[in-house]
Design a protein around this motif. Structure first.
Motif, PDB file in Angstrom:
ATOM      1  N   ASP A  15       0.878  -1.168   0.000  1.00 61.59           N
ATOM      2  CA  ASP A  15       0.000   0.000   0.000  1.00 61.59           C
ATOM      3  C   ASP A  15       0.915   1.218   0.000  1.00 61.59           C
ATOM      4  O   ASP A  15       1.726   1.385   0.919  1.00 61.59           O
ATOM      5  N   LEU A  16       0.789   2.071  -1.013  1.00 61.56           N
ATOM      6  CA  LEU A  16       1.685   3.228  -1.112  1.00 61.56           C
ATOM      7  C   LEU A  16       1.562   4.188   0.071  1.00 61.56           C
ATOM      8  O   LEU A  16       2.493   4.925   0.360  1.00 61.56           O
ATOM      9  N   THR A  17       0.435   4.173   0.783  1.00 60.95           N
ATOM     10  CA  THR A  17       0.317   5.049   1.956  1.00 60.95           C
ATOM     11  C   THR A  17       1.265   4.618   3.075  1.00 60.95           C
ATOM     12  O   THR A  17       1.567   5.407   3.968  1.00 60.95           O
ATOM     13  N   LYS A  18       1.747   3.375   3.016  1.00 58.38           N
ATOM     14  CA  LYS A  18       2.679   2.878   4.038  1.00 58.38           C
ATOM     15  C   LYS A  18       4.070   3.482   3.890  1.00 58.38           C
ATOM     16  O   LYS A  18       4.848   3.481   4.840  1.00 58.38           O
ATOM     17  N   VAL A  19       4.402   4.007   2.708  1.00 55.96           N
ATOM     18  CA  VAL A  19       5.747   4.548   2.481  1.00 55.96           C
ATOM     19  C   VAL A  19       6.014   5.703   3.451  1.00 55.96           C
ATOM     20  O   VAL A  19       7.033   5.722   4.154  1.00 55.96           O
ATOM     21  N   GLY A  20       5.117   6.655   3.531  1.00 54.28           N
ATOM     22  CA  GLY A  20       5.284   7.784   4.453  1.00 54.28           C
ATOM     23  C   GLY A  20       5.299   7.342   5.908  1.00 54.28           C
ATOM     24  O   GLY A  20       6.072   7.864   6.713  1.00 54.28           O
ATOM     25  N   GLU A  21       4.469   6.387   6.231  1.00 63.45           N
ATOM     26  CA  GLU A  21       4.422   5.858   7.598  1.00 63.45           C
ATOM     27  C   GLU A  21       5.766   5.197   7.975  1.00 63.45           C
ATOM     28  O   GLU A  21       6.267   5.385   9.081  1.00 63.45           O
ATOM     29  N   MET A  22       6.349   4.469   7.042  1.00 64.54           N
ATOM     30  CA  MET A  22       7.630   3.810   7.312  1.00 64.54           C
ATOM     31  C   MET A  22       8.764   4.828   7.418  1.00 64.54           C
ATOM     32  O   MET A  22       9.683   4.663   8.217  1.00 64.54           O
TER      33      MET A  22
END
Length: 128
Positions: A15-22
């Protein structure tokens, strides 16, 4: 933190939204481990590129693991795609193909075995 080695790990579905979270998780973890900001910035950038690659090109669950030792940070990203990440030459107008080249340029070492792509960043530990 008194331990000689510390680790942070996260598993998630692509999920591309996980990139910022990581990226944010990595920043907080490196700050707690007292990794110098100059190194931490490069590590966060590598996490962003490797997690993006795993989400876009990988298969199945993504696993991010960051390990901090006395003078080394290691980032490992695993997915279930057996094809290794490779250095590409992106054209000036290309929208992709620069991530691994960037990781190659900013890290001290990197490798991809297929399902796992990792990179390392050495640094001089500051005196307490």
């Amino acid at each position: 933190m008194p331990a000689a080695q510390r680790a942070c790990q996260a598993a998630f579905l692509p999920d591309l939204t996980k990139v910022g979270e990581m990226r944010q998780t990595t920043r907080v973890f490196l700050r707690r481990c007292r990794v110098p900001k100059s190194v931490a910035g490069f590590v966060v950038l590598a996490v962003s590129e490797l997690v993006t690659n795993a989400v876009v090109h990988g298969e199945g669950e993504v696993l991010l693991r960051i390990t901090v030792a006395l003078d080394l940070v290691r980032v490992s990203v695993t997915d279930h795609n057996p094809a290794p990440a490779v250095l590409k030459e992106a054209g000036p107008d290309g929208e992709s193909g620069r991530g691994i080249r960037l990781v190659h340029a900013i890290s001290d070492a990197w490798k991809s075995s297929g399902e796992e792509t990792w990179c390392e960043f050495g640094y001089a530990r500051a005196e307490a």
